[in-house]
Design a protein around this motif. Structure first.
Motif, PDB file in Angstrom:
ATOM      1  N   VAL A 151       1.658  -1.363  -0.097  1.00  0.00           N
ATOM      2  CA  VAL A 151      -0.201   0.580   0.227  1.00  0.00           C
ATOM      3  C   VAL A 151       0.942   1.057  -0.219  1.00  0.00           C
ATOM      4  O   VAL A 151       0.861   2.233  -0.618  1.00  0.00           O
ATOM      5  N   ASP A 152       1.935   1.510   0.675  1.00  0.00           N
ATOM      6  CA  ASP A 152       3.029   2.589   0.930  1.00  0.00           C
ATOM      7  C   ASP A 152       3.457   2.354  -0.723  1.00  0.00           C
ATOM      8  O   ASP A 152       4.003   3.504  -0.806  1.00  0.00           O
ATOM      9  N   VAL A 153       4.213   1.502  -0.879  1.00  0.00           N
ATOM     10  CA  VAL A 153       4.920   1.337  -1.811  1.00  0.00           C
ATOM     11  C   VAL A 153       4.366   2.465  -3.480  1.00  0.00           C
ATOM     12  O   VAL A 153       4.479   2.690  -4.148  1.00  0.00           O
ATOM     13  N   TYR A 154       3.105   1.476  -3.204  1.00  0.00           N
ATOM     14  CA  TYR A 154       2.479   1.479  -4.869  1.00  0.00           C
ATOM     15  C   TYR A 154       1.535   2.925  -4.334  1.00  0.00           C
ATOM     16  O   TYR A 154       0.379   3.125  -5.644  1.00  0.00           O
ATOM     17  N   GLN A 155       1.457   2.943  -3.341  1.00  0.00           N
ATOM     18  CA  GLN A 155       1.041   4.935  -3.289  1.00  0.00           C
ATOM     19  C   GLN A 155      -0.745   4.265  -3.332  1.00  0.00           C
ATOM     20  O   GLN A 155      -1.752   5.024  -4.381  1.00  0.00           O
ATOM     21  N   LEU A 156      -1.147   3.268  -2.378  1.00  0.00           N
ATOM     22  CA  LEU A 156      -2.897   2.972  -3.043  1.00  0.00           C
ATOM     23  C   LEU A 156      -3.694   4.385  -2.521  1.00  0.00           C
ATOM     24  O   LEU A 156      -5.047   4.413  -3.039  1.00  0.00           O
ATOM     25  N   VAL A 157      -3.001   4.744  -0.779  1.00  0.00           N
ATOM     26  CA  VAL A 157      -4.389   5.561  -0.411  1.00  0.00           C
ATOM     27  C   VAL A 157      -4.506   6.935  -1.506  1.00  0.00           C
ATOM     28  O   VAL A 157      -5.500   7.323  -1.533  1.00  0.00           O
ATOM     29  N   GLU A 158      -3.516   7.070  -2.705  1.00  0.00           N
ATOM     30  CA  GLU A 158      -3.370   8.078  -3.078  1.00  0.00           C
ATOM     31  C   GLU A 158      -4.506   8.205  -4.268  1.00  0.00           C
ATOM     32  O   GLU A 158      -5.359   9.025  -4.283  1.00  0.00           O
ATOM     33  N   ASP A 159      -5.305   6.790  -4.611  1.00  0.00           N
ATOM     34  CA  ASP A 159      -6.100   6.223  -5.388  1.00  0.00           C
ATOM     35  C   ASP A 159      -6.876   5.586  -4.913  1.00  0.00           C
ATOM     36  O   ASP A 159      -7.471   4.620  -5.421  1.00  0.00           O
ATOM     37  N   LYS A 160      -7.695   5.505  -3.938  1.00  0.00           N
ATOM     38  CA  LYS A 160      -8.481   4.799  -2.828  1.00  0.00           C
ATOM     39  C   LYS A 160      -9.088   4.561  -3.567  1.00  0.00           C
ATOM     40  O   LYS A 160      -9.954   3.421  -3.420  1.00  0.00           O
ATOM     41  N   GLU A 161      -9.684   5.787  -4.055  1.00  0.00           N
ATOM     42  CA  GLU A 161     -11.304   5.523  -5.266  1.00  0.00           C
ATOM     43  C   GLU A 161     -11.184   4.402  -5.641  1.00  0.00           C
ATOM     44  O   GLU A 161     -12.378   3.971  -5.885  1.00  0.00           O
ATOM     45  N   LEU A 162     -10.759   4.096  -6.235  1.00  0.00           N
ATOM     46  CA  LEU A 162      -9.770   2.859  -7.415  1.00  0.00           C
ATOM     47  C   LEU A 162     -10.623   1.816  -7.108  1.00  0.00           C
ATOM     48  O   LEU A 162     -11.028   0.951  -7.731  1.00  0.00           O
ATOM     49  N   LEU A 163     -10.675   1.785  -5.581  1.00  0.00           N
ATOM     50  CA  LEU A 163      -9.933   0.467  -5.103  1.00  0.00           C
ATOM     51  C   LEU A 163     -11.686  -0.031  -4.455  1.00  0.00           C
ATOM     52  O   LEU A 163     -11.270  -0.984  -3.829  1.00  0.00           O
ATOM     53  N   LEU A 164     -12.612   0.923  -4.853  1.00  0.00           N
ATOM     54  CA  LEU A 164     -13.542   0.665  -3.861  1.00  0.00           C
ATOM     55  C   LEU A 164     -14.423  -0.666  -4.192  1.00  0.00           C
ATOM     56  O   LEU A 164     -14.739  -1.297  -3.226  1.00  0.00           O
ATOM     57  N   LEU A 184      -9.738   0.864   6.443  1.00  0.00           N
ATOM     58  CA  LEU A 184      -9.353   1.056   7.322  1.00  0.00           C
ATOM     59  C   LEU A 184      -7.930   1.642   7.291  1.00  0.00           C
ATOM     60  O   LEU A 184      -7.458   2.472   6.965  1.00  0.00           O
ATOM     61  N   LEU A 185      -7.201   0.420   6.318  1.00  0.00           N
ATOM     62  CA  LEU A 185      -5.967   0.784   5.756  1.00  0.00           C
ATOM     63  C   LEU A 185      -5.446   1.448   4.820  1.00  0.00           C
ATOM     64  O   LEU A 185      -4.931   2.319   3.875  1.00  0.00           O
ATOM     65  N   LEU A 186      -6.718   1.478   4.025  1.00  0.00           N
ATOM     66  CA  LEU A 186      -6.859   2.304   2.618  1.00  0.00           C
ATOM     67  C   LEU A 186      -7.922   3.826   2.932  1.00  0.00           C
ATOM     68  O   LEU A 186      -7.837   4.502   1.751  1.00  0.00           O
ATOM     69  N   ASN A 187      -8.180   4.235   4.165  1.00  0.00           N
ATOM     70  CA  ASN A 187      -8.571   5.413   4.829  1.00  0.00           C
ATOM     71  C   ASN A 187     -10.014   5.322   4.063  1.00  0.00           C
ATOM     72  O   ASN A 187      -9.790   6.675   3.410  1.00  0.00           O
ATOM     73  N   LEU A 188     -10.418   4.799   3.575  1.00  0.00           N
ATOM     74  CA  LEU A 188     -11.791   4.716   3.185  1.00  0.00           C
ATOM     75  C   LEU A 188     -13.079   4.428   3.986  1.00  0.00           C
ATOM     76  O   LEU A 188     -14.328   3.881   3.920  1.00  0.00           O
ATOM     77  N   GLN A 189     -12.919   4.859   5.452  1.00  0.00           N
ATOM     78  CA  GLN A 189     -13.634   4.353   6.813  1.00  0.00           C
ATOM     79  C   GLN A 189     -15.259   5.158   6.373  1.00  0.00           C
ATOM     80  O   GLN A 189     -16.275   5.163   6.733  1.00  0.00           O
ATOM     81  N   ASP A 190     -14.609   6.338   5.699  1.00  0.00           N
ATOM     82  CA  ASP A 190     -15.924   7.318   5.407  1.00  0.00           C
ATOM     83  C   ASP A 190     -16.569   7.023   4.338  1.00  0.00           C
ATOM     84  O   ASP A 190     -17.769   7.287   4.088  1.00  0.00           O
TER      85      ASP A 190
END
Length: 346
Positions: A151-164, A184-190
């Motif tokens: 998640v960190d290396v591939y910067q997944l949080v920056e494009d978290k909506e893609l992973l919904l 939680l890991l992707l900060n998608l709780q909202d």
């Protein structure tokens, strides 16, 4: 094999080991190659040969400098390092068993160091396709350290909506624990409420997972508290939770779970535990307070009239202390109990 690793024979069999995370300094600036979609197989012959040699070296010296050098050299020479790193992780023999000390994790640790050595321009080759692939690689194994690193290396949080869509697919497969952890890991709780995985996890008695999530999500904590308190106020809690389980299609819910939710005492305790996570005020749970008051009245009446273990004065003092808010429902319950016991004057 030793030549590929860039070291002499003595380095491989030396008893001294380089510390985890060490990597050779970069001698040149790496220029990212734009990834072009094609129909080439993910595992080409060159990568297959490299992995065979890498596995051999791993079996001989595990986390040694020779293996680190071999990986760093490979990352620098391939055209699509972000894609190739994922292939290496998947092709590692311990990828699926998900051991804590694994070649799969070591590959990603070294790739993380490699990206840091070459600076921010290395991330220009990241694209949605690679991020989807990275999520798949991370989520299909159970080494959480590896997942966090990807998640960190591939910067997944920056494009978290893609992973919904991936999270929603997990929910369709009833992977509530995994969904909860990934949200939680992707900060998608909202993007989620309490119905998608929190209530199913409670029904499946996965309290620890719920607790870990709520400690980091006070808004969800309050929503769940209010939901349970409202349910207590409506009554028929066991039946209502059974309806929720059916509506959400939660599989493998034990009958004991519905029994537990039908018991007000158990529910009140659960709400108290939830309130304690973020010090939520009693004012947020009026129905819980009423049930607690009624339960306390029943206990005091039993001690006074059945056990005769407390005096009239002590009984009165305890009743007043228990119902400081003078809740009308609790008072009515007390009057009803006293009348049933033939002591209406009290």
């Amino acid at each position: 094999l030793l030549n590929m690793a860039g070291v002499g024979r003595g380095a491989l069999f030396s008893p001294r080991r380089a510390p985890l995370g060490s990597a050779p300094a970069a001698s040149s600036v790496w220029v990212p190659t734009v990834v072009v979609a094609n129909n080439a197989p993910l595992v080409d012959q060159e990568t297959d040969d490299f992995m065979r040699n890498l596995k051999t070296l791993w079996s001989q010296c595990k986390k040694c400098q020779a293996l680190f050098n071999m990986l760093q050299t490979q990352f620098s020479r391939v055209d699509q390092p972000f894609e190739k790193a994922l292939v290496m992780v998947r092709q590692s023999p311990d990828y699926n068993p998900s051991k804590q000390m694994s070649l799969a994790l070591t590959v990603m640790e070294q790739f993380s160091l490699w990206t840091k050595n070459f600076g921010p321009n290395v991330f220009e080759s990241l694209n949605p396709k690679l991020k989807h692939e990275a999520f798949q690689v991370a989520s299909r194994q159970r080494n959480w350290n590896l997942s966090v690193l990807i998640v960190d290396v591939y910067q997944l949080v920056e494009d978290k909506e893609l992973l919904l869509p991936h999270i929603n697919n997990m929910l369709k497969l009833h992977m509530y624990k995994e969904s909860c952890e990934w949200v939680l890991l992707l900060n998608l709780q909202d993007r989620f409420g309490i119905m998608e995985f929190l209530l199913p996890l409670l029904l499946l008695d996965k309290w620890n997972v719920v607790d870990s999530f709520l400690k980091k999500c006070p808004k969800h904590n309050l929503k769940l508290i209010k939901f349970l308190d409202d349910m207590i106020g409506r009554g028929n809690t066991g039946q209502e939770m059974a309806s929720i389980a059916t509506e959400l299609n939660v599989p493998d819910v034990k009958h004991s779970a519905f029994t537990k939710f039908s018991q007000y005492k158990t529910l009140v305790k659960m709400v108290k535990k939830l309130r304690a996570i973020h010090n939520v005020s009693d004012d947020e749970t009026p129905n819980c307070a009423i049930r607690h008051g009624i339960s306390s009245i029943n206990f005091l009446v039993y001690r006074r009239y059945s056990e005769a273990s407390i005096s009239k004065e002590a009984f009165r003092e305890m009743v007043l202390d228990n119902n400081k808010n003078r809740n009308s429902e609790v008072i009515q319950h007390l009057i009803s109990k006293l009348c049933d016991l033939g002591d209406p004057k009290e």
